[in-house]
Design an enzyme around this catalytic site. Structure first.
Site, PDB file in Angstrom:
ATOM      1  N   TYR A   1      86.075  62.519  18.412  1.00  0.00           N
ATOM      2  CA  TYR A   1      86.140  63.252  17.142  1.00  0.00           C
ATOM      3  C   TYR A   1      86.014  64.757  17.331  1.00  0.00           C
ATOM      4  O   TYR A   1      85.287  65.237  18.198  1.00  0.00           O
ATOM      5  CB  TYR A   1      84.998  62.806  16.215  1.00  0.00           C
ATOM      6  CG  TYR A   1      85.140  61.421  15.651  1.00  0.00           C
ATOM      7  CD1 TYR A   1      85.877  61.194  14.497  1.00  0.00           C
ATOM      8  CD2 TYR A   1      84.523  60.333  16.267  1.00  0.00           C
ATOM      9  CE1 TYR A   1      86.006  59.919  13.967  1.00  0.00           C
ATOM     10  CE2 TYR A   1      84.642  59.055  15.742  1.00  0.00           C
ATOM     11  CZ  TYR A   1      85.383  58.854  14.588  1.00  0.00           C
ATOM     12  OH  TYR A   1      85.502  57.590  14.066  1.00  0.00           O
ATOM     13  N   TRP A   2      86.731  65.491  16.475  1.00  0.00           N
ATOM     14  CA  TRP A   2      86.570  66.933  16.319  1.00  0.00           C
ATOM     15  C   TRP A   2      86.501  67.180  14.804  1.00  0.00           C
ATOM     16  O   TRP A   2      87.518  67.399  14.152  1.00  0.00           O
ATOM     17  CB  TRP A   2      87.749  67.680  16.922  1.00  0.00           C
ATOM     18  CG  TRP A   2      87.882  67.495  18.411  1.00  0.00           C
ATOM     19  CD1 TRP A   2      87.395  68.304  19.385  1.00  0.00           C
ATOM     20  CD2 TRP A   2      88.578  66.420  19.090  1.00  0.00           C
ATOM     21  NE1 TRP A   2      87.719  67.803  20.631  1.00  0.00           N
ATOM     22  CE2 TRP A   2      88.448  66.648  20.482  1.00  0.00           C
ATOM     23  CE3 TRP A   2      89.279  65.285  18.657  1.00  0.00           C
ATOM     24  CZ2 TRP A   2      88.994  65.797  21.430  1.00  0.00           C
ATOM     25  CZ3 TRP A   2      89.821  64.434  19.601  1.00  0.00           C
ATOM     26  CH2 TRP A   2      89.685  64.698  20.966  1.00  0.00           C
ATOM     27  N   ARG A   3      85.282  67.135  14.250  1.00  0.00           N
ATOM     28  CA  ARG A   3      85.166  67.183  12.801  1.00  0.00           C
ATOM     29  C   ARG A   3      83.955  67.981  12.305  1.00  0.00           C
ATOM     30  O   ARG A   3      83.753  68.118  11.105  1.00  0.00           O
ATOM     31  CB  ARG A   3      85.073  65.753  12.240  1.00  0.00           C
ATOM     32  CG  ARG A   3      83.737  65.086  12.530  1.00  0.00           C
ATOM     33  CD  ARG A   3      83.711  63.602  12.233  1.00  0.00           C
ATOM     34  NE  ARG A   3      84.028  63.240  10.861  1.00  0.00           N
ATOM     35  CZ  ARG A   3      84.030  61.977  10.420  1.00  0.00           C
ATOM     36  NH1 ARG A   3      83.736  60.986  11.250  1.00  0.00           N
ATOM     37  NH2 ARG A   3      84.323  61.717   9.155  1.00  0.00           N
TER      38      ARG A   3
ATOM     39  N   ASN B   1      78.882  52.074   6.204  1.00  0.00           N
ATOM     40  CA  ASN B   1      79.713  52.588   7.289  1.00  0.00           C
ATOM     41  C   ASN B   1      78.926  53.513   8.218  1.00  0.00           C
ATOM     42  O   ASN B   1      79.209  54.706   8.340  1.00  0.00           O
ATOM     43  CB  ASN B   1      80.929  53.325   6.712  1.00  0.00           C
ATOM     44  CG  ASN B   1      82.229  52.806   7.313  1.00  0.00           C
ATOM     45  OD1 ASN B   1      82.226  52.021   8.253  1.00  0.00           O
ATOM     46  ND2 ASN B   1      83.343  53.233   6.762  1.00  0.00           N
ATOM     47  N   TYR B   2      77.967  52.954   8.895  1.00  0.00           N
ATOM     48  CA  TYR B   2      77.034  53.713   9.740  1.00  0.00           C
ATOM     49  C   TYR B   2      77.711  54.196  11.023  1.00  0.00           C
ATOM     50  O   TYR B   2      78.252  53.400  11.782  1.00  0.00           O
ATOM     51  CB  TYR B   2      75.829  52.834  10.074  1.00  0.00           C
ATOM     52  CG  TYR B   2      74.843  53.436  11.029  1.00  0.00           C
ATOM     53  CD1 TYR B   2      74.304  54.702  10.816  1.00  0.00           C
ATOM     54  CD2 TYR B   2      74.420  52.718  12.151  1.00  0.00           C
ATOM     55  CE1 TYR B   2      73.377  55.236  11.689  1.00  0.00           C
ATOM     56  CE2 TYR B   2      73.484  53.239  13.028  1.00  0.00           C
ATOM     57  CZ  TYR B   2      72.967  54.506  12.797  1.00  0.00           C
ATOM     58  OH  TYR B   2      72.053  55.036  13.667  1.00  0.00           O
TER      59      TYR B   2
ATOM     60  N   GLY C   1      82.758  40.246   9.647  1.00  0.00           N
ATOM     61  CA  GLY C   1      83.862  39.971  10.549  1.00  0.00           C
ATOM     62  C   GLY C   1      84.519  38.629  10.283  1.00  0.00           C
ATOM     63  O   GLY C   1      84.724  38.217   9.142  1.00  0.00           O
TER      64      GLY C   1
ATOM     65  N   ASP D   1      87.756  49.002   5.802  1.00  0.00           N
ATOM     66  CA  ASP D   1      88.272  49.868   4.735  1.00  0.00           C
ATOM     67  C   ASP D   1      89.359  49.147   3.941  1.00  0.00           C
ATOM     68  O   ASP D   1      89.419  49.237   2.708  1.00  0.00           O
ATOM     69  CB  ASP D   1      88.862  51.155   5.329  1.00  0.00           C
ATOM     70  CG  ASP D   1      87.937  51.831   6.316  1.00  0.00           C
ATOM     71  OD1 ASP D   1      86.705  51.718   6.157  1.00  0.00           O
ATOM     72  OD2 ASP D   1      88.441  52.484   7.261  1.00  0.00           O
TER      73      ASP D   1
END
Length: 306
Positions: A102-104, A163-164, A225, A256
């Protein structure tokens, strides 16, 4: 039946997927954005608006066009001249499991609440996730929860998925605090077995449901799941099996997509069990194709819109 209106809050990023050792494919995705897309595709009659902040660059412009193509309202999309979209790269192994980079950290979306000039109003539902909360600084988190309380007082239903993502939090204690605060305001919640194991060390469905019981959430939809879906509401406890998928290509956005399909069915008047079955078909279709957002015609060949 009147048109249902939902605002979905979070971050949409540039998604780069490894096509081979030297090439990448580009698209746009993010947990809440994925849900918005699959909800709108599954229930075109629902008015879906996305709340976020984006940059003022060409990639942000492309994202706006993508939202338009999905018929998602951009009325709640704000612009930043100093920040750009976040970006992530995903690599998928032969079993469909993914690895992310990630780059956020300084993306425009991390300033969404500060950038918001007009709060959502006259809406039926507001959807957010643990990631939506995690990317905000504490003053913005407090403003978000003030907004949620105000919306609930006006009759809006709040929908939450934990959504940990451990890397987005300074500690598990911090994450637990804000997750519990989110559950306190939720009318519908989508806890996941994996999330609760990692965050709360809950090892089974009973422990998850026991943790959530004091929050008195109207509708708990626990995803676990391939094991199936547990739903608890005022009518009882329901277990909905999900069909096994033999050809798993990419599990990105499975949860999602389920949430989007489930909410589409519920907002279309379906029962909780029918909604879970529909959501499972949407998710099962998505994981048979690469990337978070699969082509609309591919989805609709497998499952018809409601």
């Amino acid at each position: 039946m009147s048109v249902k209106k939902i605002v979905i809050f979070g971050e949409c990023m540039v998604e780069l997927v490894s096509a081979n050792e030297t090439q990448l494919t580009k698209s746009f995705a993010g947990d809440t954005y994925n849900t918005a897309v699959y909800l709108k595709r599954s229930a075109p009659q629902v008015a879906v608006s996305y709340l976020t902040a984006i940059g003022d660059d060409f990639l942000s412009n492309e994202l706006l066009f993508a939202m338009g193509n999905e018929q998602i309202s951009t009325e709640q999309v704000y612009r930043s001249s100093k920040r750009n979209l976040g970006l992530y790269m995903v690599r998928t192994d032969q079993h469909g499991e993914r690895t992310f980079a990630y780059w956020r950290a300084n993306s425009a979306a991390t300033q969404t609440i500060n950038a918001m000039t007009k709060a959502p109003e006259d809406i039926d539902f507001f959807y957010f996730s643990g990631i939506s909360v995690a990317i905000l600084d504490e003053p913005q988190r407090l403003k978000l929860f003030e907004l949620l309380a105000t919306l609930r007082n006006k009759g809006c239903k709040v929908v939450f998925d934990p959504n940990y993502r451990p890397l987005l939090w300074s500690s598990r204690d911090e994450a637990r605090f804000w997750m519990n605060k989110s559950y306190q305001l939720a009318d519908i919640a989508f806890p996941g077995g994996d999330d609760h194991l990692a965050l709360y060390e809950h090892v089974n469905t009973d422990e998850v449901l026991a943790h959530l019981a004091p929050f008195e959430i109207d509708e708990v939809v626990m995803k676990n799941g391939a094991v199936g879906v547990h739903i608890v509401n005022s009518d009882g406890h329901f277990i909905v099996p999900v069909q096994q998928v033999a050809n798993v290509v990419d599990t990105t956005a499975a949860g999602d997509a389920f949430n989007g399909g489930y909410l589409a069915a519920r907002l279309s008047g379906k029962s909780v069990t029918d909604a879970a079955s529909y959501g499972a078909i949407v998710a099962g279709t998505v994981i048979q194709h690469p990337g978070a957002i699969i082509p609309a015609d591919t989805l609709h060949k497998a499952v018809a819109p409601l």
